[in-house]
Design an enzyme around this catalytic site. Structure first.
Site, PDB file in Angstrom:
ATOM      1  N   LYS A  13      -6.118   0.599  -0.154  1.00 43.73           N
ATOM      2  CA  LYS A  13      -5.658  -0.726  -0.588  1.00 43.73           C
ATOM      3  C   LYS A  13      -4.688  -1.322   0.441  1.00 43.73           C
ATOM      4  O   LYS A  13      -4.812  -2.481   0.822  1.00 43.73           O
ATOM      5  CB  LYS A  13      -4.941  -0.635  -1.951  1.00 43.73           C
ATOM      6  N   ARG A 127      -3.196  11.444   6.446  1.00 43.10           N
ATOM      7  CA  ARG A 127      -2.117  10.459   6.505  1.00 43.10           C
ATOM      8  C   ARG A 127      -0.779  11.185   6.704  1.00 43.10           C
ATOM      9  O   ARG A 127       0.047  10.760   7.489  1.00 43.10           O
ATOM     10  CB  ARG A 127      -2.099   9.644   5.202  1.00 43.10           C
ATOM     11  N   ARG A 135       5.348  10.496   3.597  1.00 41.50           N
ATOM     12  CA  ARG A 135       5.752  10.150   2.235  1.00 41.50           C
ATOM     13  C   ARG A 135       5.891  11.416   1.414  1.00 41.50           C
ATOM     14  O   ARG A 135       5.036  12.286   1.450  1.00 41.50           O
ATOM     15  CB  ARG A 135       4.673   9.241   1.618  1.00 41.50           C
TER      16      ARG A 135
HETATM   17  P1  ADP Z   1      -0.669   4.908  -3.888  1.00 39.73           P
HETATM   18  O1  ADP Z   1      -1.493   3.718  -4.235  1.00 39.73           O
HETATM   19  O2  ADP Z   1      -1.035   5.519  -2.588  1.00 39.73           O
HETATM   20  O3  ADP Z   1      -0.584   5.909  -5.001  1.00 39.73           O
HETATM   21  P2  ADP Z   1       1.772   3.292  -3.955  1.00 39.73           P
HETATM   22  O4  ADP Z   1       2.515   3.112  -2.696  1.00 39.73           O
HETATM   23  O5  ADP Z   1       1.056   2.126  -4.525  1.00 39.73           O
HETATM   24  O6  ADP Z   1       0.820   4.511  -3.691  1.00 39.73           O
HETATM   25  O7  ADP Z   1       2.761   3.846  -5.099  1.00 39.73           O
HETATM   26  C1  ADP Z   1       3.552   4.995  -4.937  1.00 39.73           C
HETATM   27  C2  ADP Z   1       4.286   5.315  -6.253  1.00 39.73           C
HETATM   28  O8  ADP Z   1       5.141   4.217  -6.611  1.00 39.73           O
HETATM   29  C3  ADP Z   1       3.407   5.518  -7.474  1.00 39.73           C
HETATM   30  O9  ADP Z   1       2.900   6.838  -7.554  1.00 39.73           O
HETATM   31  C4  ADP Z   1       4.387   5.167  -8.602  1.00 39.73           C
HETATM   32  O10 ADP Z   1       5.270   6.235  -8.860  1.00 39.73           O
HETATM   33  C5  ADP Z   1       5.198   4.036  -8.024  1.00 39.73           C
HETATM   34  N1  ADP Z   1       4.617   2.706  -8.354  1.00 39.73           N
HETATM   35  C6  ADP Z   1       4.075   1.818  -7.470  1.00 39.73           C
HETATM   36  N2  ADP Z   1       3.630   0.722  -8.108  1.00 39.73           N
HETATM   37  C7  ADP Z   1       3.885   0.919  -9.432  1.00 39.73           C
HETATM   38  C8  ADP Z   1       3.644   0.162 -10.622  1.00 39.73           C
HETATM   39  N3  ADP Z   1       3.040  -1.034 -10.575  1.00 39.73           N
HETATM   40  N4  ADP Z   1       4.032   0.697 -11.796  1.00 39.73           N
HETATM   41  C9  ADP Z   1       4.642   1.879 -11.868  1.00 39.73           C
HETATM   42  N5  ADP Z   1       4.895   2.656 -10.807  1.00 39.73           N
HETATM   43  C10 ADP Z   1       4.524   2.187  -9.587  1.00 39.73           C
END
Ligand code: ADP
Length: 189
Positions: A13, A127, A135
């Site tokens: 994404k 990654r 991360r």
């Molecule tokens: P990925 O899509 O690779 O899992 P993201 O960078 O989108 O990673 O998100 C990393 C973490 O941030 C998630 O695992 C969650 O803990 C938190 N997070 C991100 N966006 C949200 C959301 N909309 N609601 C709740 N937690 C979120």
């Protein structure tokens, strides 16, 4: 045009959102990036969020909804936004819907990037190996939890958008360029 990029962790994404930012002058609203910024700035929210993120859980809906709300109304969002990582629960999707209606805005497309989950483990490992800034949630154990949370809490958002007739699927197992091409086809349709 406002769009949502949807898919499990590691689906690509963020990569696709960055391309759209360059090609279409849209603004990327990534809740994951916003949370990581809070963590780097050592804010109270960042400290709270880090613990949750490191174990693969979800930060509370109320916090996430406020976070998106504060960005959606801003001028930078006028050219169109790409939501990446939001909504992640049905409650978030409903709140987003309400917020859009109030501002006379709509989501034009929701694009689900579908992937083979076994491949995700390889991708996340890669990654982690390639990045200088690893991360804390990019390891197999946390990924398993993030995938579970995706299936339990996030995938149920899909029918919400399917019903609205704005959901499309692209195959996320193809090359980055190929996926980008397919996304662009959806956006131009
Ligand atoms: P990925 O899509 O690779 O899992 P993201 O960078 O989108 O990673 O998100 C990393 C973490 O941030 C998630 O695992 C969650 O803990 C938190 N997070 C991100 N966006 C949200 C959301 N909309 N609601 C709740 N937690 C979120």
């Amino acid at each position: 045009m406002n769009i949502i990029l949807f898919g499990p962790p590691g689906a690509g994404k963020g990569t696709q959102a960055e391309k759209l930012v360059v090609e279409r002058s849209m603004v990327q609203l990534s809740t994951g990036d916003m949370l990581r910024a809070e963590i780097s700035n050592n804010t109270d929210l960042g400290i709270q969020a880090k613990e949750i993120m490191d174990t693969g859980g979800l930060v509370s809906d109320d916090i996430m909804i406020k976070m998106i709300e504060s960005r959606f109304g801003s001028d930078e969002a006028k050219n169109g936004v790409i939501l990446d990582g939001f909504p992640r629960t049905v409650k978030q999707a409903e709140a987003l819907d309400e917020m859009l209606t109030q501002n006379q805005l709509v989501i034009n497309h929701v694009i689900e990037i579908s992937v083979d989950e076994n491949a995700l483990f390889e991708r996340i490992e890669r990654r982690a190996n390639e990045s200088d800034n690893v991360r804390d949630d990019d390891n197999a154990e946390v990924l398993r939890q993030r995938l579970k949370v995706y299936h339990d809490n996030t995938a149920p958002v899909l029918p919400f958008y399917r019903k609205k007739g704005i959901l499309s699927q692209v195959d996320g197992m193809m090359s980055i360029e190929e996926v980008a091409k397919n996304i662009n086809e959806v956006l131009d349709s």
